[in-house]
Design an enzyme around this catalytic site. Structure first.
Site, PDB file in Angstrom:
ATOM      1  CB  SER A 162       0.813  -0.966  21.188  1.00 47.54           C
ATOM      2  OG  SER A 162       2.208  -0.958  20.924  1.00 47.54           O
ATOM      3  CB  SER A 212      -2.614   6.909   7.243  1.00 49.24           C
ATOM      4  OG  SER A 212      -1.687   7.874   7.618  1.00 49.24           O
ATOM      5  N   GLY A 215       2.351  15.739  10.642  1.00 46.99           N
ATOM      6  CA  GLY A 215       1.448  16.740  10.067  1.00 46.99           C
ATOM      7  C   GLY A 215       0.122  16.823  10.784  1.00 46.99           C
ATOM      8  CD  GLU A 217      -0.387  17.475   6.069  1.00 48.56           C
ATOM      9  OE1 GLU A 217      -0.796  16.392   5.631  1.00 48.56           O
ATOM     10  OE2 GLU A 217       0.256  17.578   7.119  1.00 48.56           O
ATOM     11  CG  HIS A 269       5.662   8.479   4.438  1.00 45.17           C
ATOM     12  ND1 HIS A 269       6.266   8.735   5.652  1.00 45.17           N
ATOM     13  CD2 HIS A 269       4.472   9.145   4.458  1.00 45.17           C
ATOM     14  CE1 HIS A 269       5.481   9.526   6.374  1.00 45.17           C
ATOM     15  NE2 HIS A 269       4.380   9.772   5.681  1.00 45.17           N
ATOM     16  CB  VAL A 275      -3.417   5.375  16.066  1.00 45.79           C
ATOM     17  CG1 VAL A 275      -3.178   5.056  14.602  1.00 45.79           C
ATOM     18  CG2 VAL A 275      -4.785   5.994  16.234  1.00 45.79           C
ATOM     19  NE  ARG A 297       7.894   7.918  19.571  1.00 43.76           N
ATOM     20  CZ  ARG A 297       8.829   8.167  20.461  1.00 43.76           C
ATOM     21  NH1 ARG A 297       9.177   7.236  21.307  1.00 43.76           N
ATOM     22  NH2 ARG A 297       9.417   9.332  20.529  1.00 43.76           N
ATOM     23  NE  ARG A 318       2.388  13.020   1.568  1.00 37.97           N
ATOM     24  CZ  ARG A 318       2.100  12.615   2.781  1.00 37.97           C
ATOM     25  NH1 ARG A 318       2.053  11.337   3.052  1.00 37.97           N
ATOM     26  NH2 ARG A 318       1.863  13.485   3.729  1.00 37.97           N
ATOM     27  NE  ARG A 376      -0.568   8.209   3.842  1.00 40.45           N
ATOM     28  CZ  ARG A 376      -0.057   9.008   4.787  1.00 40.45           C
ATOM     29  NH1 ARG A 376      -0.777   9.334   5.831  1.00 40.45           N
ATOM     30  NH2 ARG A 376       1.176   9.458   4.709  1.00 40.45           N
ATOM     31  CE  LYS A 411       8.300  -5.438  14.932  1.00 45.83           C
ATOM     32  NZ  LYS A 411       8.664  -6.057  13.657  1.00 45.83           N
ATOM     33  CG  HIS A 454       6.902  12.163   2.774  1.00 52.83           C
ATOM     34  ND1 HIS A 454       7.525  13.367   2.556  1.00 52.83           N
ATOM     35  CD2 HIS A 454       5.747  12.446   3.417  1.00 52.83           C
ATOM     36  CE1 HIS A 454       6.774  14.338   3.060  1.00 52.83           C
ATOM     37  NE2 HIS A 454       5.683  13.801   3.588  1.00 52.83           N
ATOM     38  CB  ALA A 481       1.908  10.730  12.830  1.00 52.08           C
TER      39      ALA A 481
END
Ligand SMILES: Cc1cc2nc3c(=O)[nH]c(=O)nc-3n(C[C@H](O)[C@H](O)[C@H](O)COP(=O)(O)OP(=O)(O)OC[C@H]3O[C@@H](n4cnc5c(N)ncnc54)[C@H](O)[C@@H]3O)c2cc1C
Length: 601
Positions: A8, A370, A43, A112, A330, A10, A39, A270, A365, A30, A226, A41
């Site tokens: 559950s 993402s 940036g 970024e 990360h 995004v 939830r 990164r 990435r 779960k 990260h 995230a």
């Protein structure tokens, strides 16, 4: 059509919303509905929506970050469809920050690392993930989608080669949920490492279940570390956007060590920054610090309220003093291989979001891509499921594959791809597929390491130590071989009454084997995968390595799967059906496409 979605965050929530209320949709998650990477995230979301920005520019930046391994077609889809998916989010209630806090003004887009344009949309300052997650949760709750919280997905059910459901544990009771389509949106693997920005739910359960069921996974060796997590317990993330707004990194002597490392200094990719920090820490034995004092107290509070609060909680006044930072696991670029519609190598099984490998991210990435990938490919997977439902046969269509792949066992058998010189290629166990499955003893024998024949149960902490040391920011053949041999001697059998925690650790162990095997086979450095013994990218390795466990290790034949409910009458009734899988017309379903047919080395 009955669709069961695992997760559950995004990706799962958007899949459900995009499917709409004409289908019978259940989300299984779960923990509580909002607990997810999403939830947390900070940036924001990258998309070419600002005046002057272009899809082509976003494509170019993404391809550069991917270090030659991103699939250009997938990247084009990501960047071209991104703006429409941002409009969806706004429709579902996400209130992106605007310039001067003026609702009529343009977005207050941030910059970024490795982006050539200010294109990062954010909400609530640095609370983008929270704002997105809760807007989507509200939209799902207003829809007909059912949500089963505190329900752990243990395994996939595969019938006649097609995904037909899931085995789940709810209140300690095993149930089977049947479905016409199963969507994995179960997120990443941060918990494989002791230092991670990810919450505790990120134990790779969906990817491990897919591996056991015989699905093809790809790019598993690419784990993004990260560079700047607060060097405190919990590794709280300090977003790259802080460096985008002017914060700099200093070593113990106060020097900006990134200036000599890369032309973009603190905004280098990164992996470059993470390695430089790790090297600096190893060299000096002291932490490095992030100096955000030049941004100013008021702006830090306005733009980064969540990080400001976390810094305060840990006793730092980051407006007036530099804060210690260190790399942390990360994001996982690898996952269940998909085509551009989220289809996997198992008909009826889709994968979206961080658990998937669409080919977008390649070896690394690009920051803030993402959430966008989840939005774009969840939308496409929902469209594909709708189109399967409308097909006259009702049978799921086959995937069209992930291009440019080489199976791991082929590398192990043949040594290395044509053209790559490699003295270490004989280090791979000949039966690498068995190594990925349950046959630990076979592998240990063939690997020739007597000590590895002893099978014992590892703790999560031991797994952490091994992965951080041997499959972390810096890797080399000696460490990876040691990790491989140690992993070959570890086993964590999962009985029907095993705890959730044990199941999670067993899943992590299974994925650790895959990651170490692929990292050992990739005798080069590319993106987030750095081999100290092969510091350069080698053109013959410019392909995705795929891993696939032997089919005997599928959920159907595995002791580890919880006993399915004997009949629908004897279990807690579940909204998604607990009856045996309905016999579906399968005449038109051919075996899954063989990824080896798509090899282009
Ligand atoms: C601190 C942090 C900051 C980030 N910042 C950004 C950013 O600014 N921009 C950006 O683009 N990306 C960012 N990311 C990455 C991004 O948040 C994730 O890649 C993305 O949210 C993944 O979404 P998802 O839906 O695929 O997975 P998740 O959001 O992780 O959701 C996975 C779901 O699956 C459920 N689940 C897992 N296993 C099971 C199981 N066995 N049974 C049932 N349910 C299960 C989980 O409980 C969860 O609900 C950040 C990540 C972190 C951790």
């Amino acid at each position: 059509m009955r669709v069961v979605i695992v997760g559950s965050g995004v990706a799962g929530l958007v899949t459900a919303l995009a499917l709409g209320d004409r289908h019978d949709v259940t989300i299984v998650t779960k923990s509580t509905i909002d607990e997810s990477n999403t939830r947390y995230a900070q940036g924001g979301i990258a998309a070419a929506v600002m005046p002057g920005d272009t899809v082509d520019s976003h494509v170019a930046d993404t391809l550069v970050a991917g270090a030659g391994l991103s699939d250009p077609a997938a990247v084009q889809v990501l960047c071209a469809e991104g703006p429409a998916r941002i409009r969806d989010l706004i429709r579902w209630g996400v209130d992106f920050d605007r310039q001067h806090d003026d609702p009529a003004a343009d977005f207050d887009a941030g910059l970024e690392g490795a982006h050539s344009f200010h294109r990062i949309l954010h909400a609530g300052g640095d609370a983008t993930g929270y704002e997105v997650e809760w807007a989507l949760v509200r939209a799902v709750r207003a829809s007909a989608t059912r949500v089963l919280e505190q329900t752990f997905v243990a395994d996939l059910v595969v019938t006649d080669g097609c995904a037909t459901g899931l085995t789940v544990l709810r209140d300690g009771i095993a149930e089977t949920l049947t479905a016409d389509a199963v969507v994995l949106a179960s997120g990443g693997i941060g918990q494989l490492y002791p230092h991670t920005t990810n919450p505790s739910v990120t134990t790779g359960d969906g990817a491990a279940a897919a591996l056991r069921a015989g699905a093809v996974l790809a790019d598993v060796e690419f784990v993004q570390f990260h560079p700047t997590a607060l060097a405190v317990s919990g590794s709280f993330l300090v977003s790259e956007a802080v460096r985008g707004d002017g914060a700099v990194l200093r070593n113990a002597s106060g020097e900006r060590f990134m200036v000599g490392e890369h032309p973009l200094a603190e905004l280098a990719p990164r992996d470059v920054v993470a390695r430089a920090i790790a090297s600096e820490m190893a060299r000096t034995g002291k932490p490095v610090v992030l100096d955000a004092t030049a941004i100013g107290a008021a702006e830090l509070e306005r733009r980064f309220p969540t990080i400001s609060a976390a810094a305060r909680e840990h006793g730092f006044d980051w407006a007036h003093e530099p804060v210690p930072v260190a790399p942390a696991a990360h994001y996982w670029m690898g996952g269940v291989a998909t085509d551009l519609d989220g289809r996997t190598s198992i008909p009826g099984l889709f994968a979206v979001g961080e658990v998937s490998c669409t080919g977008v991210h390649g070896a690394n990435r690009l920051a803030s891509n993402s959430l966008l990938e989840s939005l774009v490919f969840a939308h496409r997977a929902a469209a594909a499921i709708r189109s399967d439902a409308a097909a006259p046969s009702g049978a799921p269509r086959l995937w069209s594959g992930l291009p440019n792949t080489v199976p791991l066992e082929r590398l192990a058998r043949a040594g290395v791809p044509a053209g790559a010189e490699s003295p270490e290629s004989d280090g791979m166990p000949a039966t690498v597929t068995a190594f990925l499955g349950d046959s630990v003893t076979t592998v240990a024998t063939e690997a020739g390491d007597a000590s590895a024949r002893v099978t014992r149960e590892p703790s999560r902490a031991e797994l952490h130590t091994l992965m951080w040391r041997d499959a972390g920011v810096h890797r080399d053949a000696a460490g990876l071989r040691e990790a491989r041999d140690t992993l070959a001697g570890w086993d964590l059998p999962v009985a029907a009454d095993a705890s959730i925690q044990r199941r999670e650790t067993a899943n992590l162990l299974q994925l650790a084997r895959a990651i170490v095997a692929a990292a050992l086979a990739r005798e080069e450095s590319r993106g987030a995968h750095f081999r100290a013994d092969h510091p350069d990218a080698e053109p013959p390795f410019a392909h995705h390595i795929t891993v696939q466990a032997p089919l005997h290790a599928t959920s159907a034949g595995r002791d580890a799967a919880p006993a399915p409910a004997p009949s629908s009458a004897s279990v807690t009734p579940a909204p998604a059906s607990v009856a045996p899988a309905p016999a579906r017309a399968r005449a038109s379903v051919a075996p899954a496409a063989n990824p080896t047919e798509k090899v282009t080395v």
